[in-house]
Design an enzyme around this catalytic site. Structure first.
Site, short mmCIF file in Angstrom:
data_model
loop_
_atom_site.label_atom_id
_atom_site.label_comp_id
_atom_site.label_asym_id
_atom_site.label_seq_id
_atom_site.Cartn_x
_atom_site.Cartn_y
_atom_site.Cartn_z
N GLU A 1 -48.82 -63.62 -22.13
CA GLU A 1 -47.85 -62.54 -22.32
C GLU A 1 -48.46 -61.16 -22.12
O GLU A 1 -47.90 -60.32 -21.40
CB GLU A 1 -47.26 -62.62 -23.74
CG GLU A 1 -46.35 -63.81 -23.96
CD GLU A 1 -45.65 -63.70 -25.31
OE1 GLU A 1 -44.71 -62.90 -25.42
OE2 GLU A 1 -46.07 -64.39 -26.26
N GLY B 1 -36.46 -59.73 -27.84
CA GLY B 1 -36.12 -58.43 -28.41
C GLY B 1 -35.36 -58.52 -29.71
O GLY B 1 -34.88 -57.51 -30.23
N SER B 2 -35.27 -59.72 -30.29
CA SER B 2 -34.53 -59.90 -31.54
C SER B 2 -35.36 -59.51 -32.75
O SER B 2 -34.83 -59.36 -33.85
CB SER B 2 -34.10 -61.36 -31.69
OG SER B 2 -35.25 -62.20 -31.77
N GLY B 3 -36.68 -59.40 -32.58
CA GLY B 3 -37.54 -59.09 -33.71
C GLY B 3 -38.01 -60.30 -34.48
O GLY B 3 -38.62 -60.17 -35.53
N LEU B 4 -37.74 -61.50 -33.96
CA LEU B 4 -38.13 -62.73 -34.62
C LEU B 4 -39.25 -63.46 -33.88
O LEU B 4 -39.57 -64.60 -34.19
CB LEU B 4 -36.93 -63.67 -34.78
CG LEU B 4 -35.77 -63.15 -35.62
CD1 LEU B 4 -34.62 -64.16 -35.64
CD2 LEU B 4 -36.21 -62.81 -37.04
N GLY B 5 -39.85 -62.81 -32.89
CA GLY B 5 -40.94 -63.43 -32.14
C GLY B 5 -40.49 -64.54 -31.24
O GLY B 5 -41.25 -65.49 -30.98
N ASP C 1 -47.19 -62.85 -33.38
CA ASP C 1 -46.13 -63.81 -33.09
C ASP C 1 -46.65 -65.15 -32.59
O ASP C 1 -46.16 -66.21 -32.97
CB ASP C 1 -45.16 -63.22 -32.06
CG ASP C 1 -44.43 -61.99 -32.58
OD1 ASP C 1 -44.48 -61.75 -33.80
OD2 ASP C 1 -43.81 -61.29 -31.76
#
Length: 373
Positions: free
Chosen positions: A178, A140-144, A190
């Site tokens: 996923e 959920g950090s947005g960095l994949g 990602d």
């Protein structure tokens, strides 16, 4: 069986000698077992995010411009001979243990890892393993981060089972685990970014993905690193609600959502051209345009904290910026005019947004095997 104590004055019996020999052999075997290791980079997305989320790519084709950075998901696998599987997440402080041939339920305990092991076990006979996993950013950090972890996991499992998987097959397999096996909401960029690494312009179509590596001049890349600022908002994205809302608005033909998504493709093309030509001021300004268009895709993408941080960064000298993932939290990326990056960082630090140092990473998934000599 009882053994004699092993102090300095202990009597050495045949049983004691046998016990010592077995213990030494077990220790030696543990040290000489091969270690299968992998690392896969996290990424920052510049434009096109959302156009890789089904059903948009199947219907209209998606385009994403992104680059990997020197933050990684790590995986280590050590074979076991007892048929057990033990997984330890260093980030979550959590461990699970089960038989390799046991049916395992998805119960919220490291389900991502269980699903990856299960999928590879369909290709090869299950084996006992120890797995240690660590990621440089939380989900959920947005960095994949979750996808990079899955790519690293498949990397060590591939090497352990001696599977012949290409980069495209690894990325596709990670996506299937996923999005299909676990039903997690999200796109395709990602997994491909983590597998291939570097600066990429990725095209998504009906059942097909094409990764186009970009040859960015070194001076352009170094200058981009000098002027980009990555900060953490203090919270991660909670759940899949943003992606679900964005997808529903597209399905409902919401005019703003449609316009925002379609503009992302145009901006991905324009920003790619700016990067290749070394026009970084143009790139920085377009980063801001991409953010304005992204917010049209769902009202949940931004928050009051994100809006305030963006406004303050622009006032301090940033040309443009955006959230690096689906939105709602995670990391923000700003392009600052030369000489202002430290001012933007200081202002955002006053607001509680922590700077995250990074450099671009040109290599994707790496795997290697190590045996203690």
């Amino acid at each position: 069986m009882d053994f004699a104590p092993e102090g300095p004055s202990a009597v050495i019996t045949p049983q004691t000698q046998t016990h010592r020999f077995r213990r030494a052999r077990a220790q030696r075997e543990a040290w000489t077992q091969p270690l299968f290791r992998a690392k896969a980079p996290l990424r920052v997305s510049f434009a096109g995010g959302g156009t890789d989320v089904p059903p948009f790519p199947e219907r209209e084709g998606g385009l994403v411009l992104c680059a990997t950075i020197n933050r990684f998901a790590h995986g280590t696998l050590r074979p076991r001979v007892d048929g057990r599987v033990r997984v330890e997440s260093l980030d979550l402080g959590m461990a699970i243990d089960y038989g390799a041939d046991e049916h395992v339920d998805y119960d919220g305990q490291l389900d991502l890892v269980k699903a990856g092991i299960r999928r590879v076990s369909q290709l090869e006979e299950p084996r006992g393993i120890d797995l240690f996993l660590h990621t440089a950013a939380p989900p959920g950090s947005g960095l994949g981060a979750s996808s990079a972890l899955m790519v690293a996991l498949i990397g060590v499992l591939r090497d352990h089972h001696k599977l012949a998987l290409t980069d495209y097959e690894i990325a596709r397999l990670a996506w299937e685990v996923e999005r299909v096996d676990l039903g997690l909401k999200g796109g395709l960029q990602d997994q491909y970014a983590a597998t291939f690494g570097g600066f990429n312009f990725i095209e998504f179509g009906p059942g097909d993905v094409l990764v186009n590596p970009l040859r960015i001049r070194p001076t352009t890349m170094y200058e981009l690193e000098s002027n980009l600022l990555l900060v953490f908002t203090g919270r991660t994205r909670a759940g899949d609600h943003i992606i679900e809302d964005q997808t529903q608005r597209y399905e409902d033909s919401d005019e703003d959502a449609l316009a925002g998504l379609r503009m992302q493709k145009t901006l991905a093309l324009e920003m790619k051209e700016a990067l290749l030509r070394g026009k970084l001021a143009t790139f920085g300004s377009l980063l801001g345009v991409a953010w304005e268009e992204k917010k049209k895709m769902s009202p949940r993408i931004s928050t009051p904290v994100i809006d305030e941080a963006y406004d303050e960064a622009i006032r301090a000298g940033a040309l443009g910026g955006k959230v690096t993932g689906a939105g709602g939290g995670g990391f923000m990326l700003f392009y600052c005019t030369p000489g202002t990056r430290h001012k933007v960082a200081a202002r955002l630090a006053q607001m509680g947004l922590e700077e995250a140092e990074f450099a671009f990473e040109e290599t994707g998934l790496r795997t290697w095997t190590y045996v203690e000599g």
